[in-house]
Scaffold this motif. Structure first.
Motif, mmCIF file in Angstrom:
data_model
loop_
_atom_site.group_PDB
_atom_site.id
_atom_site.type_symbol
_atom_site.label_atom_id
_atom_site.label_comp_id
_atom_site.label_asym_id
_atom_site.label_seq_id
_atom_site.Cartn_x
_atom_site.Cartn_y
_atom_site.Cartn_z
ATOM 1 N N UNK A 26 1.031 -1.131 0.237
ATOM 2 C CA UNK A 26 -0.188 0.219 -0.214
ATOM 3 C C UNK A 26 0.990 1.775 -0.036
ATOM 4 N N UNK A 27 0.635 2.781 -0.395
ATOM 5 C CA UNK A 27 1.002 3.830 -0.656
ATOM 6 C C UNK A 27 0.239 4.447 -0.469
ATOM 7 N N UNK A 28 0.410 5.513 -0.163
ATOM 8 C CA UNK A 28 -0.417 6.710 0.166
ATOM 9 C C UNK A 28 0.130 7.755 0.324
ATOM 10 N N UNK A 29 -0.729 8.607 -0.617
ATOM 11 C CA UNK A 29 0.722 9.651 -1.085
ATOM 12 C C UNK A 29 -0.549 10.912 -0.018
ATOM 13 N N UNK A 30 0.612 11.843 0.846
ATOM 14 C CA UNK A 30 0.728 12.768 1.672
ATOM 15 C C UNK A 30 -0.190 13.716 1.203
ATOM 16 N N UNK A 31 0.121 14.580 0.750
ATOM 17 C CA UNK A 31 -0.062 15.340 -0.006
ATOM 18 C C UNK A 31 -1.338 15.404 -0.229
ATOM 19 N N UNK A 32 -2.290 16.868 -0.176
ATOM 20 C CA UNK A 32 -3.352 16.451 0.205
ATOM 21 C C UNK A 32 -3.913 17.598 -0.482
#
Length: 319
Positions: A26-32
């Protein structure tokens, strides 16, 4: 090698746990929300994608992901950010649980009818609140008992709002592309063409998905057909209502009030709407309970898990 799953921004831990316990990478992008370049770069090699409404999942994204992409699960009520044609190789799901959004729709009907000034008046105190805050004509508006609610889009959320309206003694009419005989029997609702619904309804609640045909479905002409004491509520998608036309209609007194949870260019709100006392503005929080957001994340994750394990998705989008 475990399947790569891209989560396009931070989501509730319950959803991430569902993916990790299934053994995915699982890769989660931190920028929102993530920058477009970062999103496309992160898509490479993903077999599953869990997105939200702030990310555009189109042909360019699919090409960046590659031929291994099998499923896109959208953590949202709608899926207008996903190009279903481009996503045809997999599945796009719309997993929002029902209750909070339908209850939010009911509240959006009530608050504009009281001009939306009560919260401001309560914070400011009677001395500095709205003019006449302690007088008999302060913060008043049309009641609901015996009034007509026009529902635009009688899907599951529209029907749920209609049920609650019936509990307040309201008559329900609806506009939908197809008839809903079961809903008509249950709710005593009548189907109308959009123009007649707008002309005769005291409250109009919009619940249609955003399609090309639904863009600015409620514009200057449609607003001009509404009653001067009518209230418009939109909890579907911002571009369904022409915000500039709505601001003009409110300013001219062509309609009484409006309640909005969605906007054409979120998070921006049309500046004229920000100035109006007769519009209630909420920051797209119809699903904003901890429990609901957890359920949304888990259901989106379960859609991905199902497809990557060779099973049908739990909540596929039907085109």
């Amino acid at each position: 090698m475990p399947a790569k799953v891209l989560v396009t921004r931070e989501i509730p831990e319950a959803g991430l746990r569902t993916l990790r316990e299934a053994g995915f990478d699982v890769t989660v992008l931190s920028e929102a929300p993530p920058a477009r370049e970062e999103l496309l770069e992160a898509a490479e090699g993903a077999e599953g994608v869990l997105s939200t409404v702030t990310e555009t999942i189109d042909g360019e994204f699919m090409e960046a992901a590659g031929d291994g992409l099998k499923v896109v699960a959208n953590m949202a009520v709608g899926y207008d950010n996903v190009d279903l044609g481009a996503a045809g190789r997999g599945a796009s799901s719309s997993p929002t649980p029902r209750r909070p959004r339908r209850d939010h729709g009911r509240r959006r009907v009530h608050a504009p009818a009281r001009r939306g000034a009560a919260p401001r008046g309560g914070r400011a105190g009677p001395a500095r609140g709205p003019v006449g805050v302690v007088g008999p004509e302060a913060l008043h508006g049309p009641g609901r008992v015996g009034k007509r609610l026009g529902v635009v889009g009688l899907g599951r959320i529209g029907k749920a709002v209609a049920r609650r309206a019936r509990g307040f003694g309201m008559e329900v009419v609806y506009y939908n592309r197809s008839r809903k005989p079961e809903a008509e029997r249950e709710l005593g609702a009548r189907r109308m063409e959009l123009g007649e619904l707008l002309e005769t309804s005291d409250f109009v609640s919009v619940h249609t998905p955003l399609t090309e045909e639904a863009h600015h479905l409620i514009g200057a002409e449609e607003l001009g057909r509404m009653k001067p004491r009518a209230v418009l509520v939109n909890t579907s998608r911002g571009p369904v209502v022409d915000e500039a036309a709505l601001a003009d209609a409110l300013e001219a007194g062509n309609i009484f009030a409006a309640g909005l949870d969605v906007y054409e260019e979120e998070p921006k709100v049309h500046p004229k709407l920000l100035e109006r006392e007769n519009v209630v503005l909420a920051p797209h929080i119809g699903s904003g309970s901890i429990e609901t957001r957890d359920k949304m994340a888990v259901l989106a994750a379960e859609n991905i898990r199902a497809v990557l394990m060779g099973e049908p998705p739990k909540s596929p989008v039907e085109e």
